[in-house]
Design a protein around this motif. Structure first.
Motif, PDB file in Angstrom:
ATOM      1  N   THR A  45       1.013  -1.195   0.112  1.00  0.00           N
ATOM      2  CA  THR A  45      -0.021   0.111  -0.047  1.00  0.00           C
ATOM      3  C   THR A  45       0.819   1.164  -0.055  1.00  0.00           C
ATOM      4  OG1 THR A  45      -1.767  -1.004   1.133  1.00  0.00           O
ATOM      5  CG2 THR A  45      -1.730   1.212   1.131  1.00  0.00           C
ATOM      6  N   ARG A  46       1.923   1.028   0.794  1.00  0.00           N
ATOM      7  CA  ARG A  46       2.889   2.292   0.691  1.00  0.00           C
ATOM      8  C   ARG A  46       3.405   2.600  -0.618  1.00  0.00           C
ATOM      9  NH1 ARG A  46       4.145   6.398   0.433  1.00  0.00           N
ATOM     10  NH2 ARG A  46       5.605   7.651   1.392  1.00  0.00           N
ATOM     11  N   PHE A  47       3.738   1.627  -1.581  1.00  0.00           N
ATOM     12  CA  PHE A  47       4.156   1.838  -2.831  1.00  0.00           C
ATOM     13  C   PHE A  47       3.114   2.485  -3.585  1.00  0.00           C
ATOM     14  CE2 PHE A  47       3.923   0.028  -7.082  1.00  0.00           C
ATOM     15  CZ  PHE A  47       5.281   0.330  -7.524  1.00  0.00           C
ATOM     16  N   SER A  48       1.911   1.848  -3.257  1.00  0.00           N
ATOM     17  CA  SER A  48       0.779   2.377  -4.141  1.00  0.00           C
ATOM     18  C   SER A  48       0.480   3.777  -3.997  1.00  0.00           C
ATOM     19  CB  SER A  48      -0.587   1.563  -3.938  1.00  0.00           C
ATOM     20  OG  SER A  48      -0.169   0.074  -4.145  1.00  0.00           O
ATOM     21  N   GLN A  49       0.685   4.203  -2.819  1.00  0.00           N
ATOM     22  CA  GLN A  49       0.435   5.611  -2.346  1.00  0.00           C
ATOM     23  C   GLN A  49       1.478   6.379  -3.173  1.00  0.00           C
ATOM     24  OE1 GLN A  49       0.875   5.166   1.669  1.00  0.00           O
ATOM     25  NE2 GLN A  49      -1.416   4.761   2.111  1.00  0.00           N
ATOM     26  N   ALA A  50       2.866   6.190  -3.101  1.00  0.00           N
ATOM     27  CA  ALA A  50       3.565   7.122  -3.788  1.00  0.00           C
ATOM     28  C   ALA A  50       3.568   6.806  -5.329  1.00  0.00           C
ATOM     29  CB  ALA A  50       4.966   6.351  -3.463  1.00  0.00           C
ATOM     30  N   PHE A  51       3.189   5.681  -5.779  1.00  0.00           N
ATOM     31  CA  PHE A  51       2.709   5.670  -7.378  1.00  0.00           C
ATOM     32  C   PHE A  51       1.710   6.553  -7.771  1.00  0.00           C
ATOM     33  CE2 PHE A  51       0.946   4.043 -10.900  1.00  0.00           C
ATOM     34  CZ  PHE A  51       1.935   3.637 -11.769  1.00  0.00           C
ATOM     35  N   ALA A  52       0.374   6.583  -6.801  1.00  0.00           N
ATOM     36  CA  ALA A  52      -0.911   7.386  -7.093  1.00  0.00           C
ATOM     37  C   ALA A  52      -0.151   8.753  -7.174  1.00  0.00           C
ATOM     38  CB  ALA A  52      -1.544   7.177  -5.870  1.00  0.00           C
ATOM     39  N   LYS A  53       0.743   9.371  -6.255  1.00  0.00           N
ATOM     40  CA  LYS A  53       1.313  10.835  -6.137  1.00  0.00           C
ATOM     41  C   LYS A  53       2.020  10.845  -7.290  1.00  0.00           C
ATOM     42  CE  LYS A  53       3.226  14.028  -2.829  1.00  0.00           C
ATOM     43  NZ  LYS A  53       4.633  14.009  -2.384  1.00  0.00           N
ATOM     44  N   GLY A  54       2.773  10.116  -7.717  1.00  0.00           N
ATOM     45  CA  GLY A  54       3.450   9.984  -9.012  1.00  0.00           C
ATOM     46  C   GLY A  54       2.458  10.450 -10.438  1.00  0.00           C
ATOM     47  N   ILE A  55       1.525   9.763 -10.324  1.00  0.00           N
ATOM     48  CA  ILE A  55       0.510  10.002 -11.429  1.00  0.00           C
ATOM     49  C   ILE A  55      -0.370  11.227 -11.133  1.00  0.00           C
ATOM     50  CG2 ILE A  55       0.914   7.840 -12.743  1.00  0.00           C
ATOM     51  CD1 ILE A  55      -1.988   6.936 -11.533  1.00  0.00           C
ATOM     52  N   GLY A  56      -0.226  11.710 -10.186  1.00  0.00           N
ATOM     53  CA  GLY A  56      -1.028  12.988  -9.977  1.00  0.00           C
ATOM     54  C   GLY A  56      -2.365  13.037  -9.151  1.00  0.00           C
ATOM     55  N   VAL A  57      -2.551  11.917  -8.594  1.00  0.00           N
ATOM     56  CA  VAL A  57      -3.769  11.670  -7.765  1.00  0.00           C
ATOM     57  C   VAL A  57      -3.596  12.476  -6.637  1.00  0.00           C
ATOM     58  CG1 VAL A  57      -4.957   9.918  -6.405  1.00  0.00           C
ATOM     59  CG2 VAL A  57      -4.009   9.221  -8.508  1.00  0.00           C
ATOM     60  N   PRO A  58      -4.776  13.525  -6.364  1.00  0.00           N
ATOM     61  CA  PRO A  58      -4.626  14.313  -5.075  1.00  0.00           C
ATOM     62  C   PRO A  58      -5.152  13.551  -3.974  1.00  0.00           C
ATOM     63  CG  PRO A  58      -6.396  14.867  -6.688  1.00  0.00           C
ATOM     64  CD  PRO A  58      -5.889  13.683  -7.309  1.00  0.00           C
ATOM     65  N   GLY A  59      -4.726  13.745  -2.807  1.00  0.00           N
ATOM     66  CA  GLY A  59      -5.434  13.390  -1.570  1.00  0.00           C
ATOM     67  C   GLY A  59      -4.703  11.900  -1.238  1.00  0.00           C
ATOM     68  N   VAL A  60      -5.490  11.258  -0.266  1.00  0.00           N
ATOM     69  CA  VAL A  60      -5.063  10.345   0.439  1.00  0.00           C
ATOM     70  C   VAL A  60      -5.667   8.954  -0.562  1.00  0.00           C
ATOM     71  CG1 VAL A  60      -5.182   9.093   2.581  1.00  0.00           C
ATOM     72  CG2 VAL A  60      -5.146  11.692   2.551  1.00  0.00           C
ATOM     73  N   VAL A  61      -4.576   7.901  -0.547  1.00  0.00           N
ATOM     74  CA  VAL A  61      -5.021   6.846  -0.841  1.00  0.00           C
ATOM     75  C   VAL A  61      -4.741   5.658  -0.013  1.00  0.00           C
ATOM     76  CG1 VAL A  61      -3.904   4.881  -2.601  1.00  0.00           C
ATOM     77  CG2 VAL A  61      -4.167   7.267  -3.352  1.00  0.00           C
ATOM     78  N   ASN A  62      -5.939   5.016   0.530  1.00  0.00           N
ATOM     79  CA  ASN A  62      -5.922   4.198   1.440  1.00  0.00           C
ATOM     80  C   ASN A  62      -5.927   2.671   0.975  1.00  0.00           C
ATOM     81  OD1 ASN A  62      -6.228   6.121   3.779  1.00  0.00           O
ATOM     82  ND2 ASN A  62      -8.246   6.338   3.066  1.00  0.00           N
ATOM     83  N   SER A  63      -5.730   1.745   1.926  1.00  0.00           N
ATOM     84  CA  SER A  63      -5.633   0.229   1.489  1.00  0.00           C
ATOM     85  C   SER A  63      -7.022   0.134   1.221  1.00  0.00           C
ATOM     86  CB  SER A  63      -5.231  -0.484   2.717  1.00  0.00           C
ATOM     87  OG  SER A  63      -5.596  -1.745   2.441  1.00  0.00           O
ATOM     88  N   PRO A  64      -7.457  -0.651  -0.047  1.00  0.00           N
ATOM     89  CA  PRO A  64      -8.645  -1.102  -0.485  1.00  0.00           C
ATOM     90  C   PRO A  64      -9.141  -2.285  -0.073  1.00  0.00           C
ATOM     91  CG  PRO A  64      -6.970  -1.106  -2.344  1.00  0.00           C
ATOM     92  CD  PRO A  64      -6.207  -0.646  -0.970  1.00  0.00           C
ATOM     93  N   THR A  65      -8.767  -2.785   1.132  1.00  0.00           N
ATOM     94  CA  THR A  65      -8.775  -4.058   1.594  1.00  0.00           C
ATOM     95  C   THR A  65     -10.587  -4.283   1.900  1.00  0.00           C
ATOM     96  OG1 THR A  65      -7.223  -3.936   3.057  1.00  0.00           O
ATOM     97  CG2 THR A  65      -8.299  -5.723   3.572  1.00  0.00           C
ATOM     98  N   PHE A  66     -11.240  -3.412   2.200  1.00  0.00           N
ATOM     99  CA  PHE A  66     -12.606  -3.692   2.422  1.00  0.00           C
ATOM    100  C   PHE A  66     -13.408  -3.283   1.243  1.00  0.00           C
ATOM    101  CE2 PHE A  66     -10.846  -3.361   6.429  1.00  0.00           C
ATOM    102  CZ  PHE A  66     -11.061  -4.657   7.142  1.00  0.00           C
ATOM    103  N   THR A  67     -13.174  -2.365   0.382  1.00  0.00           N
ATOM    104  CA  THR A  67     -13.651  -2.050  -0.895  1.00  0.00           C
ATOM    105  C   THR A  67     -13.385  -2.652  -1.913  1.00  0.00           C
ATOM    106  OG1 THR A  67     -12.227  -0.103  -1.164  1.00  0.00           O
ATOM    107  CG2 THR A  67     -14.273   0.456  -0.113  1.00  0.00           C
TER     108      THR A  67
END
Ligand SMILES: Nc1ncnc2c1ncn2[C@@H]1O[C@H](COP(=O)(O)OP(=O)(O)O)[C@@H](O)[C@H]1O
Ligand SMILES: [Mg+2]
Length: 160
Positions: A45-67
């Motif tokens: 998830t930490r990797f995914s958060q940094a990747f998301a930021k890298g492609i310009g996703v604003p805000g918080v990326v959480n673990s999608p375990t439940f969704t």
């Protein structure tokens, strides 16, 4: 058979994982698929958060375990972030994941090996292993192009 290329990215701390994610984000394109595995707490998830930021996703990326699947609008590309830990392969099959894998954005799948039969053949596989406090050994396998080429590029950046 697609070409495959395997490398190891040794992360001495969190910033090395972030640097890897930011680099890959810069290379991502519509249809990019990253298949992540590794123990709980390894950093998927930490990797995914940094990747998301890298492609310009604003805000918080959480673990999608439940969704299971969360979609984000990135400035560069949409991100489809999945965590299939709680799904069986038949359940995942019902979700029509190909719409994501072959869609307009980048897909990151946490616990991807649980649905291996449903993954597209060409993808970047990453296995994150916890090797101490903040150290992680990230084994990266590029299957098919452009992923094999990405691995060769990462070698030039210090991967072994
Ligand atoms: N080198 C590193 N790479 C990634 N995460 C790290 C690293 N060192 C420490 N961490 C920490 O480890 C945790 C990883 O958690 P998370 O990304 O949720 O794991 P997973 O999704 O694989 O279960 C986070 O708290 C993160 O801050
Ligand atoms: Mg996670």
């Amino acid at each position: 058979m697609s070409e495959t290329f395997e490398i190891i990215w040794d992360a001495a701390d969190e910033s090395d994982t972030v640097r890897l994610a930011e680099t890959l984000a810069g290379w991502a394109a519509p249809g990019t698929v990253l298949a992540l595995d590794g123990d709980l707490g390894a950093g998927k998830t930490r990797f995914s958060q940094a990747f998301a930021k890298g492609i310009g996703v604003p805000g918080v990326v959480n673990s999608p375990t439940f969704t299971i699947i969360k979609e984000y609008k990135g400035a560069q590309l949409p991100l489809y972030h999945m965590d299939v830990y709680r799904l069986s392969e038949p359940e995942a099959d019902e979700l029509g994941l190909d719409d994501y894998f072959f869609g307009d954005g980048v897909t990151i799948v946490e616990w991807a090996s649980l649905i291996e039969a449903l993954l597209p053949p060409d993808r970047l596989q990453m296995y994150l292993a916890h090797t101490g406090g903040e150290t992680r050994r990230i084994t990266i396998t590029g299957i098919g192009e452009p992923y094999a080429a990405w691995c060769r590029q990462l070698q030039g950046m210090g991967a072994r």
